[in-house]
Motif scaffolding. Structure first.
Motif, mmCIF file in Angstrom:
data_model
loop_
_atom_site.group_PDB
_atom_site.id
_atom_site.type_symbol
_atom_site.label_atom_id
_atom_site.label_comp_id
_atom_site.label_asym_id
_atom_site.label_seq_id
_atom_site.Cartn_x
_atom_site.Cartn_y
_atom_site.Cartn_z
ATOM 1 N N GLN A 12 0.831 -1.204 0.000
ATOM 2 C CA GLN A 12 0.000 0.000 0.000
ATOM 3 C C GLN A 12 0.869 1.259 0.000
ATOM 4 O O GLN A 12 0.583 2.217 -0.711
ATOM 5 N N ALA B 265 2.340 1.830 -3.371
ATOM 6 C CA ALA B 265 1.327 2.278 -4.333
ATOM 7 C C ALA B 265 0.808 3.676 -4.006
ATOM 8 O O ALA B 265 -0.016 4.227 -4.736
ATOM 9 N N ASP C 131 -0.983 4.391 -1.451
ATOM 10 C CA ASP C 131 -2.309 4.227 -0.849
ATOM 11 C C ASP C 131 -2.191 4.291 0.677
ATOM 12 O O ASP C 131 -2.324 3.292 1.375
#
Length: 88
Positions: free
Chosen positions: A67, A70, A72
């Protein structure tokens, strides 16, 4: 080599406990040739639980790393602001 005993071996509890305590891995108890029970020492059980917990932790860390890579995620200050906004 795995230890496997027939269920009738459990009748002699003292001997059965000796077999379990002397085994290097869990003992499989069979009935009519089929696995019925698996018996282990508390130390083996605790080790299995620790290994499972460690595995779950590594999976969570891998997810968090993916995450983060990415993009995120929310940084700490934004997270705290969100909590404070929600509490108001």
């Amino acid at each position: 080599m795995p230890t496997c005993v027939p269920i009738k071996a459990m009748k002699d509890t003292t001997r059965f406990v000796e077999v379990v305590n002397g085994a290097k891995e869990p003992v499989t108890v069979t009935r009519n040739g089929y696995d019925t029970l698996v018996v282990m020492t508390p130390e083996m059980y605790d080790g299995m639980r620790l290994d499972a917990a460690r595995h779950r932790l590594y999976e969570r860390l891998a997810t968090a790393e993916a995450q983060r890579a990415a993009g995120d995620y929310v940084d700490g200050e934004a997270f705290l602001e969100g909590l404070l906004d929600h509490a108001r």
